[in-house]
Every structure is written in structure tokens, then in C-alpha cells.
Design a protein around this motif. Structure first.
Motif, PDB file in Angstrom:
ATOM      1  N   PHE A 100     -28.469 -48.612 -97.456  1.00  0.00           N
ATOM      2  CA  PHE A 100     -29.008 -49.928 -97.566  1.00  0.00           C
ATOM      3  C   PHE A 100     -29.911 -49.988 -98.990  1.00  0.00           C
ATOM      4  CE2 PHE A 100     -27.442 -49.823 -93.241  1.00  0.00           C
ATOM      5  CZ  PHE A 100     -27.181 -51.061 -92.790  1.00  0.00           C
ATOM      6  N   ALA A 101     -29.715 -49.217 -99.716  1.00  0.00           N
ATOM      7  CA  ALA A 101     -30.570 -49.303-101.077  1.00  0.00           C
ATOM      8  C   ALA A 101     -29.899 -50.556-101.760  1.00  0.00           C
ATOM      9  CB  ALA A 101     -30.197 -47.918-102.007  1.00  0.00           C
ATOM     10  N   ASP A 102     -30.828 -50.767-102.604  1.00  0.00           N
ATOM     11  CA  ASP A 102     -30.650 -52.084-103.546  1.00  0.00           C
ATOM     12  C   ASP A 102     -29.431 -51.735-104.478  1.00  0.00           C
ATOM     13  OD1 ASP A 102     -31.682 -54.729-104.875  1.00  0.00           O
ATOM     14  OD2 ASP A 102     -31.467 -53.336-106.436  1.00  0.00           O
ATOM     15  N   ARG A 103     -28.575 -52.921-104.618  1.00  0.00           N
ATOM     16  CA  ARG A 103     -27.236 -52.588-105.381  1.00  0.00           C
ATOM     17  C   ARG A 103     -27.554 -52.403-106.867  1.00  0.00           C
ATOM     18  NH1 ARG A 103     -23.131 -57.349-104.027  1.00  0.00           N
ATOM     19  NH2 ARG A 103     -24.092 -56.990-101.996  1.00  0.00           N
ATOM     20  N   LEU A 138     -33.167 -47.426 -92.466  1.00  0.00           N
ATOM     21  CA  LEU A 138     -31.996 -47.852 -91.599  1.00  0.00           C
ATOM     22  C   LEU A 138     -32.469 -48.790 -90.715  1.00  0.00           C
ATOM     23  CD1 LEU A 138     -29.956 -44.485 -91.780  1.00  0.00           C
ATOM     24  CD2 LEU A 138     -29.901 -46.376 -93.535  1.00  0.00           C
ATOM     25  N   PRO A 139     -31.576 -49.647 -90.474  1.00  0.00           N
ATOM     26  CA  PRO A 139     -31.516 -50.506 -89.232  1.00  0.00           C
ATOM     27  C   PRO A 139     -31.168 -49.575 -87.888  1.00  0.00           C
ATOM     28  CG  PRO A 139     -30.236 -51.677 -90.869  1.00  0.00           C
ATOM     29  CD  PRO A 139     -30.537 -50.210 -91.467  1.00  0.00           C
ATOM     30  N   GLU A 140     -31.694 -50.027 -86.790  1.00  0.00           N
ATOM     31  CA  GLU A 140     -31.565 -49.061 -85.729  1.00  0.00           C
ATOM     32  C   GLU A 140     -30.046 -48.799 -85.451  1.00  0.00           C
ATOM     33  OE1 GLU A 140     -32.392 -49.149 -80.867  1.00  0.00           O
ATOM     34  OE2 GLU A 140     -33.145 -50.925 -81.978  1.00  0.00           O
ATOM     35  N   LYS A 141     -29.089 -49.957 -85.600  1.00  0.00           N
ATOM     36  CA  LYS A 141     -27.812 -49.405 -85.487  1.00  0.00           C
ATOM     37  C   LYS A 141     -27.161 -48.428 -86.454  1.00  0.00           C
ATOM     38  CE  LYS A 141     -23.326 -51.812 -84.950  1.00  0.00           C
ATOM     39  NZ  LYS A 141     -22.395 -53.017 -85.156  1.00  0.00           N
ATOM     40  N   ARG A 142     -27.423 -48.408 -87.456  1.00  0.00           N
ATOM     41  CA  ARG A 142     -27.174 -47.468 -88.659  1.00  0.00           C
ATOM     42  C   ARG A 142     -27.715 -46.134 -88.271  1.00  0.00           C
ATOM     43  NH1 ARG A 142     -22.888 -46.249 -91.766  1.00  0.00           N
ATOM     44  NH2 ARG A 142     -22.579 -48.587 -91.286  1.00  0.00           N
ATOM     45  N   PHE A 143     -29.085 -46.127 -87.961  1.00  0.00           N
ATOM     46  CA  PHE A 143     -29.619 -44.917 -87.455  1.00  0.00           C
ATOM     47  C   PHE A 143     -28.968 -44.284 -86.333  1.00  0.00           C
ATOM     48  CE2 PHE A 143     -32.992 -42.484 -85.450  1.00  0.00           C
ATOM     49  CZ  PHE A 143     -33.231 -41.348 -86.408  1.00  0.00           C
ATOM     50  N   ARG A 203     -17.803 -45.089 -83.236  1.00  0.00           N
ATOM     51  CA  ARG A 203     -16.639 -45.695 -83.778  1.00  0.00           C
ATOM     52  C   ARG A 203     -15.732 -46.241 -82.981  1.00  0.00           C
ATOM     53  NH1 ARG A 203     -18.374 -46.816 -89.060  1.00  0.00           N
ATOM     54  NH2 ARG A 203     -18.840 -44.816 -90.472  1.00  0.00           N
ATOM     55  N   LYS A 204     -15.316 -47.521 -83.221  1.00  0.00           N
ATOM     56  CA  LYS A 204     -14.205 -48.110 -82.390  1.00  0.00           C
ATOM     57  C   LYS A 204     -13.078 -48.730 -83.274  1.00  0.00           C
ATOM     58  CE  LYS A 204     -17.249 -48.390 -78.737  1.00  0.00           C
ATOM     59  NZ  LYS A 204     -17.614 -47.223 -78.553  1.00  0.00           N
ATOM     60  N   PHE A 205     -11.955 -47.888 -83.318  1.00  0.00           N
ATOM     61  CA  PHE A 205     -10.928 -48.546 -84.004  1.00  0.00           C
ATOM     62  C   PHE A 205      -9.578 -47.806 -83.349  1.00  0.00           C
ATOM     63  CE2 PHE A 205     -12.303 -44.865 -86.605  1.00  0.00           C
ATOM     64  CZ  PHE A 205     -11.245 -44.322 -86.812  1.00  0.00           C
ATOM     65  N   ARG A 206      -8.632 -48.413 -83.443  1.00  0.00           N
ATOM     66  CA  ARG A 206      -7.286 -48.053 -82.868  1.00  0.00           C
ATOM     67  C   ARG A 206      -6.896 -46.795 -82.922  1.00  0.00           C
ATOM     68  NH1 ARG A 206      -2.032 -48.650 -84.267  1.00  0.00           N
ATOM     69  NH2 ARG A 206      -2.675 -49.737 -86.271  1.00  0.00           N
ATOM     70  N   GLU A 207      -7.189 -45.750 -83.678  1.00  0.00           N
ATOM     71  CA  GLU A 207      -6.659 -44.638 -83.759  1.00  0.00           C
ATOM     72  C   GLU A 207      -7.888 -43.570 -83.726  1.00  0.00           C
ATOM     73  OE1 GLU A 207      -3.370 -43.367 -84.489  1.00  0.00           O
ATOM     74  OE2 GLU A 207      -2.875 -45.398 -84.242  1.00  0.00           O
ATOM     75  N   HIS A 227     -25.974 -44.504 -85.776  1.00  0.00           N
ATOM     76  CA  HIS A 227     -24.758 -44.143 -86.398  1.00  0.00           C
ATOM     77  C   HIS A 227     -25.051 -42.695 -86.851  1.00  0.00           C
ATOM     78  CE1 HIS A 227     -21.200 -43.376 -88.979  1.00  0.00           C
ATOM     79  NE2 HIS A 227     -22.180 -43.083 -89.991  1.00  0.00           N
ATOM     80  N   VAL A 228     -26.169 -42.416 -87.688  1.00  0.00           N
ATOM     81  CA  VAL A 228     -26.618 -41.157 -88.034  1.00  0.00           C
ATOM     82  C   VAL A 228     -26.756 -40.049 -87.214  1.00  0.00           C
ATOM     83  CG1 VAL A 228     -28.448 -39.931 -89.579  1.00  0.00           C
ATOM     84  CG2 VAL A 228     -27.396 -42.316 -90.577  1.00  0.00           C
ATOM     85  N   LEU A 229     -27.409 -40.597 -85.948  1.00  0.00           N
ATOM     86  CA  LEU A 229     -27.379 -39.565 -84.878  1.00  0.00           C
ATOM     87  C   LEU A 229     -25.889 -39.061 -84.474  1.00  0.00           C
ATOM     88  CD1 LEU A 229     -30.475 -40.930 -83.279  1.00  0.00           C
ATOM     89  CD2 LEU A 229     -30.704 -39.075 -84.561  1.00  0.00           C
ATOM     90  N   GLY A 230     -25.229 -40.000 -84.304  1.00  0.00           N
ATOM     91  CA  GLY A 230     -24.068 -39.811 -83.680  1.00  0.00           C
ATOM     92  C   GLY A 230     -23.090 -38.835 -84.711  1.00  0.00           C
ATOM     93  N   VAL A 231     -23.184 -39.297 -86.003  1.00  0.00           N
ATOM     94  CA  VAL A 231     -22.468 -38.367 -87.200  1.00  0.00           C
ATOM     95  C   VAL A 231     -23.047 -36.807 -87.124  1.00  0.00           C
ATOM     96  CG1 VAL A 231     -22.394 -37.906 -89.647  1.00  0.00           C
ATOM     97  CG2 VAL A 231     -21.869 -39.962 -88.525  1.00  0.00           C
TER      98      VAL A 231
END
Length: 192
Positions: A55-58, A14-19, A133-137, A21-25
Motif C-alpha cells: 500500500f505504498a504510494d505509487r 496494512l489494512p486489517e484484511k491485508r495483514f 484465498r478463494k479461486f476455482r483451482e 493475508h500476511v499472517l496466512g502467508v
């Protein structure tokens, strides 16, 4: 496989940003599991592996969906949904996860479904409300932890469906059935 080794192998994919996210999850899922009295180790493993196929190949994911006789309806929806069931496949065949409850938590973390286990709900919610995660709700959802796991899950699936509708995106049937399940529990929808 040891969770720290799983984490290392996921990091390589995974790219660093997604990794991050995984740590946050993972941290959010473990905290929710502790709060709701769900086995923390199951939550940790499911969270670590929930995006292993992100990020696996589609074309490869398409072939796995067909080869493993997964719901062919998946192929009619956006490929963003594919990484969840394919991730469950990888968790089993590459990482040696045998517990069906963990595999289901990975499999349904993007769509939800009717009759989810508490572990499935925790992974779905943790994916939605982890700290990056950043969204209104999102703050409202985070604050609902004390309202109970089912109320939090219902609010989370409703948020997801409303977001997709606002973007004119089709909603996968499992998500609609998930919301309907909670509506039925409250007596707002009658079973035929």
C-alpha cells in the motif's frame, strides 16, 4: 530485527484484511518450509515482509524503482507488480534483512522467475494458496503439496499466467521464463 517486531511494523502499514493475508502467508510458508526442509525462519521473515510495500504510494514506488536501478521494464507493467521489488528494498534498508535469498523471495513473489530457490517457490506458493484465498483451482493447488515443490510451483505459475490471460492482462516476462524453466526441465521446450 526480531520477526515479532517486523510483524508489528508491517501491521501498522496494512489494512486489517491485508495483514490477515500476511499472517496466512506466514503460517502457510512456515508449514511448507517444514515440509520441504527449507529453513523455517527464512520463510517466516520473507512471508512477513512480502507485502510490506503493498500500500505504498505509487509515485514513491516509481521513484524507488528508478533510483535503485531496478528493471525499468517494471514501469511498463501494472503497478501491482511494483510492491514486490520495492518490498525487497524496504526489507533490506528499513528492516535490516541482509540474506539475498530472503530478499529474492520477496522480490519475485508476484512474478516468479527461472531458477527460483526453494525459499522463493515457497513464498510464491504460500501467497497463492494461503487459507483466505478463494479461486476455482486453489484446492487443487493445495492438494498438490505431496507432488513435490517443483510440480506445485509449476502449477501455481501456470495458474497465474492463465488467470492474467483470461483477463487480457499482459504477463511479465519473468513469469513466462519461470514456466518455460519448468517446461525445459520436463524436456518439453528445447534450449536454443
Amino acid at each position: 530485527m526480531d520477526p515479532s517486531l517486523m510483524l508489528q511494523k508491517v501491521k501498522e502499514r496494512l489494512p486489517e484484511k491485508r495483514f490477515n493475508h500476511v499472517l496466512g502467508v506466514m503460517n502457510t510458508a512456515v508449514a511448507l518450509a517444514k515440509y520441504y526442509n527449507v529453513p523455517e525462519e527464512q520463510a517466516r521473515i520473507a512471508a512477513i515482509l512480502h507485502d510490506v510495500a503493498k500500500f505504498a504510494d505509487r509515485e514513491w514506488m516509481h521513484s524507488i524503482i528508478e533510483k535503485e536501478n531496478m528493471d525499468p521494464l517494471l514501469l511498463d507493467y501494472h503497478h501491482e507488480l511494483w510492491h514486490a521489488p520495492v518490498g525487497a528494498y524496504l526489507a533490506s534498508y528499513e528492516f535490516g534483512v541482509e540474506e539475498e535469498e530472503i530478499l529474492d523471495a520477496i522480490r519475485y513473489h508476484t512474478t516468479g522467475r527461472a531458477g527460483m530457490s526453494d525459499l522463493e517457490k515457497i513464498i510464491y506458493i504460500a501467497d497463492m494458496i494461503e487459507p483466505s484465498r478463494k479461486f476455482r483451482e486453489v484446492d487443487r493447488l493445495r492438494a498438490m503439496k505431496h507432488d513435490g515443490l517443483d510440480r506445485l510451483m509449476e502449477a501455481s505459475i501456470r495458474q497465474s499466467i492463465e488467470f492474467l490471460a483470461s483477463k487480457n492482462q499482459p504477463v511479465y516476462p519473468d513469469s513466462l521464463k519461470c514456466l518455460e524453466h519448468f517446461e525445459q526441465q520436463k524436456g518439453n521446450v528445447k534450449n536454443d
